[in-house]
Design an enzyme around this catalytic site. Structure first.
Site, PDB file in Angstrom:
ATOM      1  N   LYS A  39       0.788  -1.249   0.000  1.00 17.79           N
ATOM      2  CA  LYS A  39       0.000   0.000   0.000  1.00 17.79           C
ATOM      3  C   LYS A  39       0.813   1.289   0.000  1.00 17.79           C
ATOM      4  O   LYS A  39       0.258   2.356   0.256  1.00 17.79           O
ATOM      5  CB  LYS A  39      -0.956  -0.017   1.181  1.00 17.79           C
TER       6      LYS A  39
ATOM      7  N   SER B 266     -10.239   1.951  -1.943  1.00 14.45           N
ATOM      8  CA  SER B 266      -9.724   3.228  -1.446  1.00 14.45           C
ATOM      9  C   SER B 266     -10.404   4.394  -2.141  1.00 14.45           C
ATOM     10  O   SER B 266     -10.797   4.298  -3.316  1.00 14.45           O
ATOM     11  CB  SER B 266      -8.213   3.277  -1.727  1.00 14.45           C
TER      12      SER B 266
ATOM     13  N   TYR C 216      -0.351   1.661  -7.319  1.00 14.58           N
ATOM     14  CA  TYR C 216      -1.127   1.220  -6.147  1.00 14.58           C
ATOM     15  C   TYR C 216      -2.614   1.503  -6.364  1.00 14.58           C
ATOM     16  O   TYR C 216      -3.468   0.622  -6.214  1.00 14.58           O
ATOM     17  CB  TYR C 216      -0.630   1.923  -4.871  1.00 14.58           C
TER      18      TYR C 216
ATOM     19  N   LYS D  92      -6.261  -1.042  -7.010  1.00 12.89           N
ATOM     20  CA  LYS D  92      -7.576  -0.987  -6.349  1.00 12.89           C
ATOM     21  C   LYS D  92      -8.685  -0.896  -7.407  1.00 12.89           C
ATOM     22  O   LYS D  92      -9.724  -1.552  -7.299  1.00 12.89           O
ATOM     23  CB  LYS D  92      -7.644   0.188  -5.381  1.00 12.89           C
TER      24      LYS D  92
ATOM     25  N   ARG E 158       3.679  17.738  -2.434  1.00 12.31           N
ATOM     26  CA  ARG E 158       4.072  16.375  -2.767  1.00 12.31           C
ATOM     27  C   ARG E 158       3.390  15.986  -4.088  1.00 12.31           C
ATOM     28  O   ARG E 158       2.179  16.187  -4.229  1.00 12.31           O
ATOM     29  CB  ARG E 158       3.624  15.429  -1.649  1.00 12.31           C
TER      30      ARG E 158
END
Ligand code: UD1
Length: 342
Positions: free
Chosen positions: A86, A126, A151, A155, A298
């Site tokens: 994750k 998620s 990632y 999902k 970020r």
């Protein structure tokens, strides 16, 4: 007694769900390869519930090793599937690892469940599937956006695999996909919680480790977003509230109360908080000071997302028990408890 498989059950969310299932009278079989968790979590679960769950150290990518569980235990009613890698950043660096780990394990579980005629399956998804939503709060009908990371893509693909399975002729399986927003906090006993390996990527463990002095300073990733204080907005939710929704969803499947063979629920508090608001909540609930500085944004961070959780409340009968102060206070209690243990 009814047995339920919890893959990834020594992990952060999985361990809390194992506790709730045991407290509800289920027998829990944890499958975990301990690649990102520790065996001592079983002791925490036992201390809280008085019962040690069954435990099988197995890599779910190994189908024949996983089969052993289905042969060994009778009366398995279903599975709650947490096991997955994750770390968003790592998934960008090692995409193949993520596709293999997260998808092969899912496919193996589904194949075995079909073979052994076990119908009930809950999948950890998620809010990342919504990317930056155009309209807030996000409902389950909000459009799925192109994944920002391998990632996140695992999902999305995971949900698609399950959707396609429901359309297969003769399908008996029933699925619930739970889309988590930002689970934080720890069990009120401080006997289980989040234990990231290495330097944490997520906000709360970074805060608790900074306050403890293990990390020097928290960097707030950008304060120039178009939000009330310039920092991004997320929907933080207590891990025990996330956990209780799993038990309700599982009971819904067992009682055949589901209206579709694949149901999706948002698991969020319904409220958005900025990073600075989280720091303030941490400080006011614990009396500790967080040493932080403002840094650059970020890559890949969305500006704002939070859930509309009406569907889970109405259809699952889900009730939220914990406040933001409970979340930050319990995260700190757990961090302190971890240092006592070492
Ligand atoms: C991240 C993932 C999400 C995944 C989830 C799993 C991204 C873009 N999203 O959610 O897909 O499902 O983790 O746990 O990686 N922050 C700081 N300083 C820090 C750490 C975080 O300012 O040192 C900020 C972030 O900019 C963000 C908020 O805190 O605004 C929450 O970050 P984090 O805990 O990493 O969760 P998400 O990014 O929401």
């Amino acid at each position: 007694m009814s047995k339920v498989i919890v893959t990834g059950g020594t992990g952060y969310i999985g361990s809390h769900v194992a506790v709730d299932l045991i407290n509800k009278g289920f027998e829990v079989i944890i499958i975990d390869d301990l690649s990102n968790s520790e065996i001592s979590v079983l002791d925490g679960i036992e201390k809280i519930t008085g019962t040690k769950p069954f435990f099988e150290k197995i890599d779910l990518c190994d189908k024949e090793a996983t089969r052993i569980v289905f042969e060994k235990y009778s009366d398995i009613q279903g599975a709650i599937h947490f096991a997955a890698s994750k770390a968003v950043g790592e998934s960008v660096e090692q995409p193949i690892k993520y596709y293999k780990n997260n998808l092969q394990s899912l496919l193996n579980m589904i194949e075995l469940m079909i073979e052994y005629k076990i119908d009930n399956f809950i999948f950890s998804s998620s809010c990342t599937v919504y990317g930056q939503p155009d309209i807030l709060p996000v409902t389950e009908e909000s459009p799925i956006k192109i994944a920002e990371s391998p990632y996140g893509n695992t999902k999305q693909i995971g949900e698609e695999i399950l959707t396609d399975q429901t359309k297969a002729p003769g399908n008996q399986m029933k699925f619930v996909c739970l889309r988590y927003f930002n689970p934080i906090g720890a069990h009120p006993t401080a006997l289980i919680g989040e234990k990231p390996s290495g330097i944490p990527a997520n906000l709360i463990p970074y805060i608790t480790k900074t306050v403890k002095g293990e990390l020097e300073q928290l960097t707030v990733f950008g304060d120039d977003y178009d939000t009330r204080d310039g920092t991004p907005i997320r929907d933080y939710i207590h891990v025990c509230d996330i956990s209780s929704a799993h038990v309700l969803a599982f009971e819904r499947l067992l009682n055949n109360a589901n209206t579709e063979n694949l149901e999706i629920y948002n698991l969020g508090s319904g409220e958005g908080h900025t990073v600075l608001e989280i720091i303030n909540a941490f400080e006011s609930s614990t009396g500790e000071k967080v040493n932080y500085k403002i840094g650059p944004r970020r890559a890949g961070d969305v500006i704002a997302t939070y859930a509309n959780n009406d569907k889970a409340k109405t259809q699952l009968g889900w009730k939220l028990k914990y406040t933001l102060q409970d979340m930050t206070r319990s995260a700190w209690a757990w961090e302190q408890k971890m240092s006592q243990a070492n």
